[in-house]
Design an enzyme around this catalytic site. Structure first.
Site, PDB file in Angstrom:
ATOM      1  N   HIS A  54      32.189  11.947   1.675  1.00 45.40           N
ATOM      2  CA  HIS A  54      32.984  12.192   0.299  1.00 45.40           C
ATOM      3  C   HIS A  54      32.647  11.151  -0.875  1.00 45.40           C
ATOM      4  O   HIS A  54      32.452  10.096  -0.596  1.00 45.40           O
ATOM      5  CB  HIS A  54      34.380  12.267   0.263  1.00 45.40           C
ATOM      6  CG  HIS A  54      35.027  13.152   1.396  1.00 45.40           C
ATOM      7  ND1 HIS A  54      36.229  13.042   1.934  1.00 45.40           N
ATOM      8  CD2 HIS A  54      34.371  14.200   1.827  1.00 45.40           C
ATOM      9  CE1 HIS A  54      36.387  14.059   2.774  1.00 45.40           C
ATOM     10  NE2 HIS A  54      35.424  14.827   2.919  1.00 45.40           N
ATOM     11  N   ARG A  60      42.653  20.249   0.003  1.00 45.25           N
ATOM     12  CA  ARG A  60      41.392  19.512   0.419  1.00 45.25           C
ATOM     13  C   ARG A  60      40.499  20.684   0.989  1.00 45.25           C
ATOM     14  O   ARG A  60      39.401  20.426   1.677  1.00 45.25           O
ATOM     15  CB  ARG A  60      41.940  18.545   1.665  1.00 45.25           C
ATOM     16  CG  ARG A  60      42.484  17.317   1.005  1.00 45.25           C
ATOM     17  CD  ARG A  60      42.678  16.251   2.262  1.00 45.25           C
ATOM     18  NE  ARG A  60      43.596  15.116   1.715  1.00 45.25           N
ATOM     19  CZ  ARG A  60      42.968  13.858   1.499  1.00 45.25           C
ATOM     20  NH1 ARG A  60      41.850  13.775   2.065  1.00 45.25           N
ATOM     21  NH2 ARG A  60      43.782  13.068   1.064  1.00 45.25           N
ATOM     22  N   ASP A 110       1.132  -1.269   0.096  1.00 48.24           N
ATOM     23  CA  ASP A 110       0.113  -0.025  -0.046  1.00 48.24           C
ATOM     24  C   ASP A 110       0.781   1.338   0.082  1.00 48.24           C
ATOM     25  O   ASP A 110       1.199   1.805   1.001  1.00 48.24           O
ATOM     26  CB  ASP A 110      -0.886  -0.125   1.159  1.00 48.24           C
ATOM     27  CG  ASP A 110      -1.831   0.999   1.236  1.00 48.24           C
ATOM     28  OD1 ASP A 110      -1.597   2.158   0.319  1.00 48.24           O
ATOM     29  OD2 ASP A 110      -2.383   1.216   2.302  1.00 48.24           O
ATOM     30  N   ARG A 161      33.215  16.634  -2.088  1.00 51.71           N
ATOM     31  CA  ARG A 161      33.414  16.669  -0.716  1.00 51.71           C
ATOM     32  C   ARG A 161      32.466  17.118   0.291  1.00 51.71           C
ATOM     33  O   ARG A 161      32.424  16.945   1.452  1.00 51.71           O
ATOM     34  CB  ARG A 161      34.627  17.601  -0.314  1.00 51.71           C
ATOM     35  CG  ARG A 161      36.024  16.691  -0.789  1.00 51.71           C
ATOM     36  CD  ARG A 161      37.352  17.622  -0.831  1.00 51.71           C
ATOM     37  NE  ARG A 161      37.654  17.830   0.651  1.00 51.71           N
ATOM     38  CZ  ARG A 161      38.401  16.875   1.349  1.00 51.71           C
ATOM     39  NH1 ARG A 161      38.690  15.727   0.797  1.00 51.71           N
ATOM     40  NH2 ARG A 161      38.611  17.193   2.685  1.00 51.71           N
ATOM     41  N   GLU A 175      36.737  13.555  -6.522  1.00 52.41           N
ATOM     42  CA  GLU A 175      35.973  13.560  -5.196  1.00 52.41           C
ATOM     43  C   GLU A 175      35.358  14.683  -4.833  1.00 52.41           C
ATOM     44  O   GLU A 175      35.817  15.876  -4.890  1.00 52.41           O
ATOM     45  CB  GLU A 175      36.897  13.466  -4.202  1.00 52.41           C
ATOM     46  CG  GLU A 175      36.681  13.209  -2.413  1.00 52.41           C
ATOM     47  CD  GLU A 175      37.873  13.334  -1.620  1.00 52.41           C
ATOM     48  OE1 GLU A 175      38.818  14.172  -1.887  1.00 52.41           O
ATOM     49  OE2 GLU A 175      37.528  12.692  -0.598  1.00 52.41           O
ATOM     50  N   GLU A 189      35.131   6.305  10.452  1.00 49.36           N
ATOM     51  CA  GLU A 189      34.704   6.069   8.963  1.00 49.36           C
ATOM     52  C   GLU A 189      35.096   4.821   8.342  1.00 49.36           C
ATOM     53  O   GLU A 189      36.023   4.007   8.777  1.00 49.36           O
ATOM     54  CB  GLU A 189      35.912   6.998   8.234  1.00 49.36           C
ATOM     55  CG  GLU A 189      35.666   6.956   6.515  1.00 49.36           C
ATOM     56  CD  GLU A 189      36.506   8.001   5.768  1.00 49.36           C
ATOM     57  OE1 GLU A 189      36.382   9.103   6.087  1.00 49.36           O
ATOM     58  OE2 GLU A 189      37.245   7.556   4.894  1.00 49.36           O
ATOM     59  N   GLU A 219      37.917   8.689  13.033  1.00 45.65           N
ATOM     60  CA  GLU A 219      38.087   9.842  12.519  1.00 45.65           C
ATOM     61  C   GLU A 219      38.483  10.996  13.451  1.00 45.65           C
ATOM     62  O   GLU A 219      38.901  10.717  14.509  1.00 45.65           O
ATOM     63  CB  GLU A 219      36.607  10.328  11.850  1.00 45.65           C
ATOM     64  CG  GLU A 219      36.493   9.968  10.160  1.00 45.65           C
ATOM     65  CD  GLU A 219      37.739  11.059   9.779  1.00 45.65           C
ATOM     66  OE1 GLU A 219      38.100  11.798   9.966  1.00 45.65           O
ATOM     67  OE2 GLU A 219      37.944  10.616   8.558  1.00 45.65           O
ATOM     68  N   GLU A 277      32.715   7.581   0.953  1.00 43.91           N
ATOM     69  CA  GLU A 277      33.599   7.499   2.453  1.00 43.91           C
ATOM     70  C   GLU A 277      32.575   8.084   3.421  1.00 43.91           C
ATOM     71  O   GLU A 277      32.729   9.083   3.908  1.00 43.91           O
ATOM     72  CB  GLU A 277      34.883   8.488   2.415  1.00 43.91           C
ATOM     73  CG  GLU A 277      35.796   8.111   1.174  1.00 43.91           C
ATOM     74  CD  GLU A 277      37.015   9.146   1.314  1.00 43.91           C
ATOM     75  OE1 GLU A 277      37.894   8.748   2.221  1.00 43.91           O
ATOM     76  OE2 GLU A 277      36.878   9.951   0.586  1.00 43.91           O
ATOM     77  N   GLU A 323      31.213   8.705   7.015  1.00 44.86           N
ATOM     78  CA  GLU A 323      31.428   8.814   8.408  1.00 44.86           C
ATOM     79  C   GLU A 323      30.346   8.763   9.293  1.00 44.86           C
ATOM     80  O   GLU A 323      29.187   9.158   9.008  1.00 44.86           O
ATOM     81  CB  GLU A 323      32.290  10.300   8.626  1.00 44.86           C
ATOM     82  CG  GLU A 323      33.505  10.467   7.847  1.00 44.86           C
ATOM     83  CD  GLU A 323      34.147  11.781   7.586  1.00 44.86           C
ATOM     84  OE1 GLU A 323      35.437  12.073   7.411  1.00 44.86           O
ATOM     85  OE2 GLU A 323      33.490  12.714   7.842  1.00 44.86           O
TER      86      GLU A 323
HETATM   87  P1  ADP Z   1      40.680   9.960   0.438  1.00 44.14           P
HETATM   88  O1  ADP Z   1      42.020  10.237   0.083  1.00 44.14           O
HETATM   89  O2  ADP Z   1      39.562  11.095   0.320  1.00 44.14           O
HETATM   90  O3  ADP Z   1      40.551   9.294   1.622  1.00 44.14           O
HETATM   91  P2  ADP Z   1      40.391   7.232  -0.803  1.00 44.14           P
HETATM   92  O4  ADP Z   1      41.672   7.272  -1.474  1.00 44.14           O
HETATM   93  O5  ADP Z   1      40.442   6.391   0.539  1.00 44.14           O
HETATM   94  O6  ADP Z   1      39.978   8.551  -0.639  1.00 44.14           O
HETATM   95  O7  ADP Z   1      39.324   6.543  -1.964  1.00 44.14           O
HETATM   96  C1  ADP Z   1      38.134   6.504  -1.351  1.00 44.14           C
HETATM   97  C2  ADP Z   1      37.132   5.801  -2.402  1.00 44.14           C
HETATM   98  O8  ADP Z   1      37.779   5.932  -3.797  1.00 44.14           O
HETATM   99  C3  ADP Z   1      37.135   4.237  -2.236  1.00 44.14           C
HETATM  100  O9  ADP Z   1      35.718   3.985  -2.110  1.00 44.14           O
HETATM  101  C4  ADP Z   1      37.836   3.869  -3.739  1.00 44.14           C
HETATM  102  O10 ADP Z   1      37.298   2.352  -3.884  1.00 44.14           O
HETATM  103  C5  ADP Z   1      37.205   5.045  -4.490  1.00 44.14           C
HETATM  104  N1  ADP Z   1      37.785   4.939  -5.915  1.00 44.14           N
HETATM  105  C6  ADP Z   1      38.894   4.291  -6.305  1.00 44.14           C
HETATM  106  N2  ADP Z   1      39.132   4.318  -7.571  1.00 44.14           N
HETATM  107  C7  ADP Z   1      38.023   4.878  -8.087  1.00 44.14           C
HETATM  108  C8  ADP Z   1      37.467   5.056  -9.482  1.00 44.14           C
HETATM  109  N3  ADP Z   1      38.059   5.049 -10.344  1.00 44.14           N
HETATM  110  N4  ADP Z   1      36.339   5.635  -9.521  1.00 44.14           N
HETATM  111  C9  ADP Z   1      35.389   5.936  -8.214  1.00 44.14           C
HETATM  112  N5  ADP Z   1      35.831   5.477  -7.292  1.00 44.14           N
HETATM  113  C10 ADP Z   1      37.066   5.250  -7.067  1.00 44.14           C
HETATM  114 MG    MG Z   2      38.889   8.251   3.514  1.00 40.89          MG
HETATM  115 MG    MG Z   3      38.310  11.853   1.202  1.00 41.52          MG
HETATM  116 MG    MG Z   4      37.094  11.151   6.643  1.00 39.31          MG
HETATM  117 MG    MG Z   5      41.725   7.427   2.188  1.00 39.27          MG
END
Ligand code: ADP
Ligand code: MG
Ligand code: MG
Ligand code: MG
Ligand code: MG
Length: 443
Positions: A244, A315, A52, A334, A332, A195, A188, A131, A133
């Protein structure tokens, strides 16, 4: 697909599955489920389960309340934490369909599929790695959540300071049993904050994974007598919880964001995707940061982004380009936080990036300085805008952006905007302790 109907029936039988949760997500990202018994599993796999819809917030009107759940076979998973004696519990993630066989416009998973179809028509597959948290808090004597943390640990601290480590370890083990590839898990920056990063996957799978991840984390934390929360900013003065989102596009199994001949190793496609994301960043924030509390995280002075800019190095920017190249080339974003509906959040990010590719939107120059330390004049000069300051402003920016609203569709958009208006009105009429402390004696 990974599993056939017969595979699922066999696995369920072998593992003594008694109940199956047919899971789906409402517009605000809350996971709902209808539990069925093993006897009904075959019917369920034949898309015969009705529910429903009128009782689900934002779904449908009473007159058209019968809706169907179509399970995605590949999402069949047996929960690792129920004792086998009582019979195991499994789940299937479902798409919501109308009685006439069309996908329900208010189903977030359908919205993401629509966005992915557009990418597919351009030849792209989107990969996403999140990522998330979260905080682990103590329960009070009535079992209610508090904001008392169990530790005073900091970034990457090891036990015995990190008392959440046991809970976190159980969460990781449960996730791995469910097929997650956990790449990293750590304490974290804030006390009680953690995280867990899992490996990137095609966008739809990652959205499902995020929904599952939150549910598993809460369940396992509870078993450890702790409350896990994905609320973005539970403690004043401490870092908030973000999520992120790493993203890339692949074509024929190759990462199209990579170009070895470019100075930064990025392709034209990658630059245009960044251009599109930046152009629509202020509009998509309502979806990636959908709660009142989200905006208490997006303030200067913590690690969360506030300014619309990109950088291959620092960052403080909204979009960062991690150092990996080749198959790992990605950007990434953020600002998203884990209170976002993962399906809608990924859909709007992708739509923004695709718009950049289609219209060859060049991103502005990358920002190499720490933006938090730039003067207002310097930011003005560099055309660096700020993200919306609250959900009300954010929804206004969303409604003005035709590219982004087109992917959400009217049903989702209207319901989302209306729900946020109620939330905002409720919030802005409150009188907070801060105001009493500030004004009660002064005036
Ligand atoms: P940070 O440096 O911000 O902590 P990480 O290096 O730990 O980030 O990476 C986090 C995420 O990026 C992981 O989930 C990883 O699997 C992902 N990742 C790696 N290669 C790729 C890609 N080609 N496309 C999308 N995500 C990716
Ligand atoms: Mg991370
Ligand atoms: Mg990150
Ligand atoms: Mg973090
Ligand atoms: Mg990392």
């Amino acid at each position: 697909s990974k599993y056939s109907k017969e595979d699922i029936l066999k696995m369920a039988e072998e593992k003594n599955v008694r109940f199956i949760r047919m899971q789906f997500t409402d517009i605000l990202g809350i996971v709902k489920n209808v539990a069925i018994t093993f006897k009904q599993l075959e019917d369920a796999l034949d898309n015969k389960i009705m529910f429903d819809g009128s009782s689900i917030d934002g779904f449908t009107r009473i007159q058209e309340s019968d809706m169907y759940l179509r399970p995605d076979y590949d999402t069949f998973t047996i929960f690792p934490w129920r004792p086998e004696e009582g019979g195991a519990v499994a789940r299937l993630i479902c798409d919501v369909y109308m009685p006439d066989g069309t996908p329900f416009a208010g189903g977030p998973r359908n919205v993401l599929k629509k966005a992915l179809k557009e990418a597919e028509e351009m030849g792209y597959e989107m990969n996403v790695g999140p990522e998330p948290e979260f905080f682990l808090f103590q329960l009070d004597e009535n079992g209610e959540a508090t904001t008392k943390t169990h530790d005073n640990g900091g970034y990457f601290d090891l036990g015995p300071i990190d008392k959440g480590i046991n809970a976190r370890r159980s969460i990781v083990l449960a996730l791995e049993e469910m097929g997650f590839e956990v790449e990293a898990s750590h304490h974290e920056v804030a006390p009680g904050q953690h995280e867990i990063d899992f490996k990137y996957a095609p966008a739809l799978e990652t959205a499902d994974n995020i929904a599952t991840f939150k549910f598993v984390t809460k369940s396992i934390a509870h078993e450890h007598g702790l409350h896990a929360t994905f609320m973005p900013k539970p403690i004043f003065g401490e870092n908030g919880s973000g999520m992120h989102v790493h993203q890339s596009l692949f074509k024929d199994g190759k990462n199209v964001f990579y170009d070895e001949n470019d100075r930064l190793g990025l392709s034209k496609t990658a630059y245009h995707y960044i251009g599109g994301l930046l152009k629509h960043a202020r509009a998509i924030t309502a979806i990636t940061n959908p709660s009142i509390n989200s905006y208490k995280r997006l303030v200067p002075g913590y690690e969360a982004p506030v300014y619309v800019a990109w950088s291959s190095a620092n960052r403080s920017a909204l979009i960062r380009i991690p150092a990996a190249r080749g198959a790992g080339t990605r950007l990434e974003l953020r600002n998203p936080d884990p209170s976002a509906n993962p399906y809608l959040a990924i859909a709007v990010m992708l739509k923004a990036g695709l718009d950049g590719i289609k219209n060859e939107i060049e991103p502005p120059a990358e920002v190499l300085e720490n933006i938090y330390e730039m003067s207002a004049a310097r930011k003005e000069e560099s055309n660096i805008e700020s993200l919306p300051a609250n959900i009300d402003e954010a929804v206004g920016l969303l409604l003005e952006d035709e590219v982004i609203t087109s992917v959400l569709g009217n049903h989702v958009l209207e319901h989302f905007a209306a729900a946020k208006k109620v939330e905002w009105d409720e919030y802005r009429t409150q009188v907070s302790q801060w105001e009493l402390d500030k004004y009660l004696s002064t005036f």
